[in-house]
Design a protein around this motif. Structure first.
Motif, short mmCIF file in Angstrom:
data_model
loop_
_atom_site.label_atom_id
_atom_site.label_comp_id
_atom_site.label_asym_id
_atom_site.label_seq_id
_atom_site.Cartn_x
_atom_site.Cartn_y
_atom_site.Cartn_z
N VAL A 132 0.99 -1.15 -0.25
CA VAL A 132 -0.02 -0.07 0.05
C VAL A 132 0.73 1.19 -0.10
O VAL A 132 0.63 2.05 -0.78
CB VAL A 132 -0.85 -0.08 1.07
CG1 VAL A 132 -1.78 1.36 1.50
CG2 VAL A 132 -2.05 -1.09 0.86
N LEU A 133 1.79 1.20 0.97
CA LEU A 133 2.67 2.33 0.98
C LEU A 133 3.80 2.56 -0.58
O LEU A 133 3.81 3.58 -0.77
CB LEU A 133 3.85 2.43 2.06
CG LEU A 133 3.22 2.44 3.32
CD1 LEU A 133 4.37 2.26 4.44
CD2 LEU A 133 2.73 3.70 3.75
N GLU A 134 4.14 1.44 -0.72
CA GLU A 134 4.95 1.49 -2.32
C GLU A 134 3.80 1.95 -3.30
O GLU A 134 4.54 2.67 -4.28
CB GLU A 134 5.65 0.05 -2.41
CG GLU A 134 6.67 -0.18 -1.33
CD GLU A 134 7.20 -1.57 -1.56
OE1 GLU A 134 6.58 -2.49 -2.04
OE2 GLU A 134 8.19 -1.93 -1.20
N ASN A 135 2.79 1.63 -3.25
CA ASN A 135 1.91 2.34 -4.41
C ASN A 135 1.36 3.32 -4.20
O ASN A 135 0.31 3.92 -4.91
CB ASN A 135 0.69 0.89 -4.37
CG ASN A 135 1.47 -0.30 -5.15
OD1 ASN A 135 2.33 -0.16 -6.02
ND2 ASN A 135 0.93 -1.39 -4.71
N SER A 136 1.69 4.22 -2.79
CA SER A 136 0.77 5.15 -2.48
C SER A 136 0.86 6.35 -3.52
O SER A 136 -0.40 7.14 -3.80
CB SER A 136 1.16 5.98 -1.22
OG SER A 136 2.67 6.01 -1.12
N PHE A 137 1.86 6.68 -4.32
CA PHE A 137 1.76 7.88 -5.31
C PHE A 137 1.05 7.46 -6.38
O PHE A 137 0.28 8.26 -6.99
CB PHE A 137 3.30 8.08 -5.67
CG PHE A 137 3.65 9.11 -6.44
CD1 PHE A 137 3.55 10.45 -6.16
CD2 PHE A 137 3.69 9.12 -7.79
CE1 PHE A 137 3.52 11.54 -6.79
CE2 PHE A 137 3.69 10.25 -8.79
CZ PHE A 137 3.67 11.33 -8.10
N VAL A 138 1.12 6.39 -6.85
CA VAL A 138 0.48 5.86 -8.12
C VAL A 138 -1.16 6.00 -7.66
O VAL A 138 -1.84 6.49 -8.63
CB VAL A 138 0.77 4.55 -8.46
CG1 VAL A 138 -0.23 3.77 -9.48
CG2 VAL A 138 2.32 4.53 -8.85
N ASN A 139 -1.61 5.33 -6.56
CA ASN A 139 -2.93 5.58 -6.22
C ASN A 139 -3.45 6.96 -5.81
O ASN A 139 -4.69 7.08 -6.02
CB ASN A 139 -3.10 4.37 -5.06
CG ASN A 139 -2.90 2.94 -5.69
OD1 ASN A 139 -3.13 2.75 -6.70
ND2 ASN A 139 -2.39 2.18 -4.60
N HIS A 140 -2.56 7.66 -5.19
CA HIS A 140 -3.06 8.99 -4.88
C HIS A 140 -2.94 10.09 -5.67
O HIS A 140 -3.65 11.00 -5.70
CB HIS A 140 -2.52 9.25 -3.44
CG HIS A 140 -2.98 8.45 -2.29
ND1 HIS A 140 -2.46 7.34 -1.94
CD2 HIS A 140 -3.94 8.94 -1.36
CE1 HIS A 140 -3.00 6.80 -0.89
NE2 HIS A 140 -3.96 7.88 -0.37
N VAL A 141 -1.82 9.92 -6.42
CA VAL A 141 -1.57 10.94 -7.39
C VAL A 141 -1.66 10.88 -8.94
O VAL A 141 -2.09 11.33 -9.85
CB VAL A 141 -0.23 11.66 -7.16
CG1 VAL A 141 0.04 12.70 -8.03
CG2 VAL A 141 -0.30 12.27 -5.80
N ALA A 142 -0.84 9.70 -9.21
CA ALA A 142 -0.65 9.09 -10.33
C ALA A 142 -1.92 9.09 -11.30
O ALA A 142 -2.17 9.60 -12.62
CB ALA A 142 0.11 8.04 -10.71
#
Length: 322
Positions: A7-17
């Protein structure tokens, strides 16, 4: 179901990208294909090289020329410095005099950036850049090196440390890209609306970009005339690469930040308006053995804003990471 680390490793992709990709204007691919490198920076290389002894090197990586500066102590431990988005190897010049006495310094233009050749048919996502740098390391390094990555370069260096640790004796993440923190900066919130202040189309855009990346009020005004042409002339290319960085997010099937085993230092300017300083603690959650050093009064580019302090932190860390 994803675990907490994923979840943390994918946080930028999921929240911003995802939000940015759905709302941002598409690049003009004809202008991207037509772009050609033109810059005054080779003159700076000649001047800097004559003063410091750094030499420009070139090798073919993935079918295109990759360029880097190399100098310092040839008998010293090797250090690789990776620049960030909309930037180039010259961002590290203020730091080099403080490291060159004891270290062999290699400062590349990442593939597609600066003097390293850009090809509109290539992909410049994180995974692709990591593999290109691993190929480059095979050619130019005799063993592990200290890797330091700023912003985008930090995300690339971190993934390289996770996937090709034989080349990494230590890792320093300097205001590194790749995760989100407990808060978002105005830049990150603008990305969610499809706007990107790192893509500058005119001199005001360059001044705004530098004003957002550097906490000092005077440095952006001093740097804008020198950065203007290089930043604006490749605005369509930068837009293209930024979109690729988000479209080609790091593969979930490959090791990521939580797989890093090398000694790790996380350095963050507390006044960063690009990537929120709370991201340091997201990286710390993924790399529990990492040490955090916050820099008050510094923005997104510690090596430019306070090279003396940045160099001191690096040298102290490398002594313990031997």
């Amino acid at each position: 179901m994803l675990n907490a680390q994923q979840v943390l490793e994918n946080s930028f992709v999921n929240h911003v990208a995802h939000a940015y990709l759905s709302k941002a204007k598409l690049p003009n691919h004809e202008r991207v294909k037509a772009w050609r490198y033109r810059s005054f920076l080779p003159m700076l290389h000649r001047l800097h090289g004559s003063l410091t002894g750094f030499a420009t090197h070139r090798r073919s990586i993935d079918g295109r020329t990759m360029v880097w500066l190399e100098g310092g102590n040839p008998e010293g431990s090797p250090v690789v410095l990776l620049h960030g988005f909309s930037s180039c190897k010259e961002n590290w010049l203020p730091l080099l005099p403080f490291l060159m006495k004891k270290h062999r310094l290699l400062v590349p233009d990442l593939p597609g950036w600066g003097q390293s050749h850009f090809c509109s048919e290539k992909v410049y996502g994180f995974d692709q850049q990591v593999e290109r740098l691993a190929d480059w390391a095979e050619l130019v390094l005799e063993g592990p090196a200290h890797w330091v990555g700023s912003s985008m370069g930090g995300g690339i260096a971190a993934l390289l440390a996770a996937r090709h640790n034989k080349w990494v004796s230590s890792l320093t993440l300097m205001n590194a890209a790749g995760v989100v923190g407990s808060e978002l900066t105005p830049f990150e919130r603008n990305l969610q609306e499809g706007r990107n202040m790192l893509i500058a189309h005119d001199i005001k855009g360059v001044l705004d970009l530098l004003g957002s990346t550097i906490a000092s009020r005077t440095l952006p005004w001093l740097m804008t005339p020198f950065a203007y042409w290089d930043v604006v002339s490749r605005s369509h290319v930068n837009q293209h690469i930024f979109r690729q960085l988000l479209e080609y997010a790091p593969s979930p099937d490959q090791p990521s930040f939580s797989a890093i085993s090398a000694p790790t230092l996380i350095v963050w300017g507390e006044e960063d308006e690009i990537i929120h300083s709370s991201c340091a603690y997201t990286f710390k959650a993924l790399i529990p053995h990492a040490e955090i050093k916050n820099l008050p009064g510094v923005g997104h580019m510690p090596m430019v804003e306070n090279p003396v302090k940045a160099a001191k932190l690096l040298k102290q860390f490398w002594l313990t990471a031997q």
